[in-house]
Design an enzyme around this catalytic site. Sequence first.
Site, mmCIF file in Angstrom:
data_model
loop_
_atom_site.group_PDB
_atom_site.id
_atom_site.type_symbol
_atom_site.label_atom_id
_atom_site.label_comp_id
_atom_site.label_asym_id
_atom_site.label_seq_id
_atom_site.Cartn_x
_atom_site.Cartn_y
_atom_site.Cartn_z
ATOM 1 C CB CYS A 164 46.956 26.684 42.387
ATOM 2 S SG CYS A 164 47.901 25.894 41.054
ATOM 3 C CE1 TYR A 244 48.741 21.010 35.499
ATOM 4 C CE2 TYR A 244 49.497 23.166 36.249
ATOM 5 C CZ TYR A 244 49.390 21.792 36.427
ATOM 6 O OH TYR A 244 49.949 21.211 37.531
#
Length: 428
Positions: A164, A244
Site C-alpha cells: 500500500c 482512512y
Amino acid sequence: MKLTVVGGGSTYTPELIDGFARLRDTLPIEELVLVDPAADRLELVGGLARRIFAKQGHPGKIVTTSDLDAGVEGADAVLLQLRVGGQAARDQDETWPLECGCVGQETTGAGGLAKALRTVPLVLDIAERVRRTNPNAWIIDFTNPVGIVTRALLTAGHRAVGLCNVAIGFQRKFAKFLDVAPSEVHLDHVGLNHLTWELGARLGGPEGENVLPRLLTEHLDAIAEDLHMPSDVVTRLGVVPSYYLRYYYQHDAVVREQRTKPTRASEVAAMEKQLLELYGDPKLDVKPELLAKRGGAFYSEAAVDLAAGLLGRSADGMATGGSPYQVVNTFNKGTLPFLPDDAVIEVQASIDATGATPLPVPTLDPLYAGLIAHTTAYENLALEAALHGSRDAVFKALLAHPLVGQIEYAEKLTDELIAHNREHLAWA
C-alpha cells in the site's frame, strides 16, 4: 529480470513505468510485460510506456499482451493492480451504502466488502496460473482491499506480499518536514491495511530517535489538514492515524459530506478519459501532471523497493538484499499477540529473498488494539464470503464490520450488495 504487471492497461501504469525508468539501478528490468484484457487501453498505455523508457534511456523491453499465461511465463515477479468491474463498479460501491447511512467507500465498509467479493476469486485464479507457469515467482499485490486479498493469496500458499502507498506517503511527507532523505525516516507503522497508525517516526532506522513528537509540535496543522481531522484530536492521540481512520472516527460527518458530493469514482472516470486522450499523443514521453491527481502517490517507488528486496538484485546482477525494511502486508506470526498468526497485518518488515518478516512492535493501546481486533474479525468473515459465497456469509461479514454492525443495516446492505454485483458473483 522479467517483471509482469497484471492490470497493465490501468491509466495509473505510467506512474509505475516512470518509477521503473528512474530507479533502474535498483531494479534492473530486462523485460516488462503489461497484461490486460482491454486491448484498446493497453495499446495506449503501452505506447506511452515505451516512450518513457526511451526518453529516460532504459534499455528494457516492454511487451503488451492480453494473454495472461504468456505474460506471466518466466516472470520473476508479478504485480497485481486490478479493478474488477472498473470505475462503474466502484461508483456503485461508493453510492448504495449511503442509502443506509453507511460510508460509501471502495475499500472499507459495505463497498469494500463488495470489492473483496468481486476480486478475491479472480486474484486466486491468476495466482494459480502464475504458480503453474513459474512457482518461484513473487506476487506483489496492490489490488484493494489489500489486506483481504493478500490473506487469500498467503492462505492458498502463494509467495505473496501486499503493498500500500499510505506508509511511503507519510515517510516522504515527514522527510520533507525534517529536511532529510526519505530513507532516513523509519516509521513505527502498525495496524491493518487502511487501518493504521504512525506510532513513531525514527531517524536512521528502527532504533533511531523518535521525532514524531517534534513533528506534531512543529507541523501539526499541516498533518491534521492532510488527515481531514481536527488538530486537537491528533494532539490528544499523540500519533498520526491514517486518513482512512476518518471513516471510523468521523463516520456520520463523512456520510453527510459524501451525500453532497460526486463520488470519487465519477471524478476518476472523468480523469481517466482525459488521461487516455493524452496517452494517445505520440509526442508525449513523460507521465502527465494530471496523473498526480489520480491517487496512489509514490506507489512506483514502493513497488521498486519491494521487488528489489524480494529479488535481491542490482544492476550488475549481484545480490543486494534490496531495501532492508519496508511497510508491507504479511502474516502476523505473533507480531500482534491478540491476533491469530495467520491474520494479515500492515507493519514494518525486513525484506529479503525469503519474503517479509515483521519487526517487533510495542504493546498497543486498547484504543488501537480493539479496533484492529474487531476489523480483523470482519476480514476473516469477508474472506470466508469471498471464498464460499452465500447470502448468510455476506450478512455475517457486514454485521461484524465496525462501520455497519446493526441487523437492519446488514440485512439491507446484503441485498443491495448482491443486487449490484450479481454479474461478478458466481454463486448469486
